[in-house]
Scaffold this active site. Structure first.
Site, PDB file in Angstrom:
ATOM      1  N   SER A 296     -59.205 -80.051 -76.387  1.00 30.48           N
ATOM      2  CA  SER A 296     -57.847 -80.553 -76.612  1.00 30.48           C
ATOM      3  C   SER A 296     -57.593 -81.174 -77.979  1.00 30.48           C
ATOM      4  O   SER A 296     -56.436 -81.279 -78.402  1.00 30.48           O
ATOM      5  CB  SER A 296     -57.487 -81.567 -75.526  1.00 30.48           C
ATOM      6  OG  SER A 296     -58.431 -82.618 -75.496  1.00 30.48           O
TER       7      SER A 296
ATOM      8  N   LYS B 295     -51.122 -82.359 -78.745  1.00 24.49           N
ATOM      9  CA  LYS B 295     -49.992 -83.274 -78.548  1.00 24.49           C
ATOM     10  C   LYS B 295     -48.723 -82.827 -79.254  1.00 24.49           C
ATOM     11  O   LYS B 295     -47.613 -83.114 -78.796  1.00 24.49           O
ATOM     12  CB  LYS B 295     -50.376 -84.671 -79.038  1.00 24.49           C
ATOM     13  CG  LYS B 295     -51.358 -85.406 -78.149  1.00 24.49           C
ATOM     14  CD  LYS B 295     -50.690 -85.924 -76.891  1.00 24.49           C
ATOM     15  CE  LYS B 295     -51.604 -86.850 -76.107  1.00 24.49           C
ATOM     16  NZ  LYS B 295     -50.958 -87.375 -74.903  1.00 24.49           N
TER      17      LYS B 295
END
Length: 389
Positions: A289, A38
């Site tokens: 991720s 992110k």
């Protein structure tokens, strides 16, 4: 972005290559700054703002990884940052966001209420709202994951990404396909919330209710409009995995590769090793991720993974309350090389009659076949077993 975010490793895994029947490379975004990809998108968004916009600061709403990414990026640029998080957000994530220098406001019981408050606050302050995924600069920042994969493994034939709101896969798919349209790009969602998959079926972004899932990072009820259009153009397919497959994959990553990966991050690899994607003998990059797992939740994840893979079993036995009965049960279990972890014997309960006792056992086993063999032997000895969920 160099010097601000890590160029994360692309690590070849022999273990997962054998399980998936492909050459599997793990893109370790769980080792990224703030523990998630992110930060790439949030930093890229912030450096696209004007000096005047930066001075007014930024506002974001998040219960997890986006919060830390925006807070870290704001700290690097020395600008004011406010993150609105729901009241039930994990304390570890609240503290981590504050440690990156952000003002954290706890508002609302669910994310949607926190988001509504953040948008109101943003208007009052005249700041810039940083969306978690439905923003061109954010999408572009996430796309650097794809560019790194191409630099690290130019002969890659397929890339697999987790999909929530769609920011990561939109950026990665666009970057990869524009460089080499022959590379396949696949997205993975949880069965608990397949919003992007359903949106593609209906040819428009649609909202779905999310069921409880350990892959909370991709449990986004409606994909971003910008992301949807990019996914529709570039992504080859979206597949889904279930909770059992995610739990087992998290445990395998922890046990075999010594990698702590959150449920959403493990979903890409789960899709590969559980054959949700029909590819074999290909060079495949699976994007892990993120790795922000709540410390208190780790033990539950491990236990769930062990249970799902047949490595741990909880069950109860009603036995006669007389000398030798407990020894008979214990001997039957240990003779089959099952390791008893916990024993609790009690004489009172709804299903316990006078002259009997209930034995609750937690046993370490090898696999589901081992459990079946154990229960078969107990049945032969007329020892009745009740399996606990």
């Amino acid at each position: 972005m160099k010097g601000i975010v890590h160029e994360t490793p692309l690590d070849y895994s022999k273990t997962f290559s054998e399980l998936a029947q492909n050459e599997v490379y793990l893109k370790l975004e769980n080792l990224q700054k703030t523990g998630s990809f992110k930060v790439r998108g949030s930093y890229n968004k912030l450096i696209s703002l004007s000096e005047e916009e930066l001075k007014k600061g930024v506002v974001a709403a998040s219960a997890g990884n986006h919060a830390q990414g925006v807070a870290y990026s704001s700290q690097m640029l020395g600008i004011p940052c406010t993150i609105v998080m729901p009241k039930g957000a994990p304390l570890s994530k609240v503290l981590a966001t504050r440690q990156y220098g952000a003002e954290v406001i706890l508002e609302g019981n669910v994310f949607d209420e926190a988001l509504a408050y953040a948008l109101e606050l943003n208007e009052k302050r005249g700041a810039t709202f940083i969306h978690a995924f439905d923003d061109e600069s954010v999408i572009t920042g996430q796309g650097t994951v794809g560019l790194e994969i191409l630099d690290q493994l130019s002969e890659v034939e397929a890339v697999i990404c987790p999909v929530g709101g769609g920011g990561l896969i939109a950026g990665v798919a666009m970057a990869v396909k524009e460089k080499n349209p022959n590379i396949a790009v696949y997205g993975v969602q949880t069965i608990a919330c397949p919003s992007m998959k359903q949106s593609l079926l209906e040819q428009k972004p649609v909202a779905l209710k999310s069921a409880p899932t350990m892959a909370d990072g991709i449990a986004v009820q409606k994909p971003g409009a910008k992301n949807f259009e990019i996914v529709k153009k570039y992504v080859d397919d979206i597949v889904c995995v279930d909770e059992m497959e995610i739990a087992r994959t998290m445990l395998l990553l922890l046990e075999r590769n010594k990698l702590l990966v959150e449920g959403s991050g493990a979903s890409s690899l789960a899709a590969l090793i559980y054959k949700k994607i029909s590819i074999t003998n290909k060079k495949v990059a699976a994007v892990l991720s993120g790795g922000n797992v709540n410390v208190h939740f780790i033990s539950r994840i491990i236990e769930r993974g062990l249970v799902e893979s047949g490595r741990f079993a909880n069950f109860s036995i009603i036995l006669k309350d007389k000398p030798g009965e407990l020894q008979r049960v214990v001997s039957s279990i240990t003779e089959l090389d099952a390791n008893i972890q916990d024993v609790h014997l009690h004489h009172m309960g709804k299903n316990i009659y006078p002259g009997y006792a209930q034995l609750d056992l937690s046993v370490e086993t090898k696999n589901n076949e081992h459990i079946a063999e154990l229960f078969g032997v107990l049945k032969e000895k007329e020892i009745q077993v009740t399996m606990e969920s």
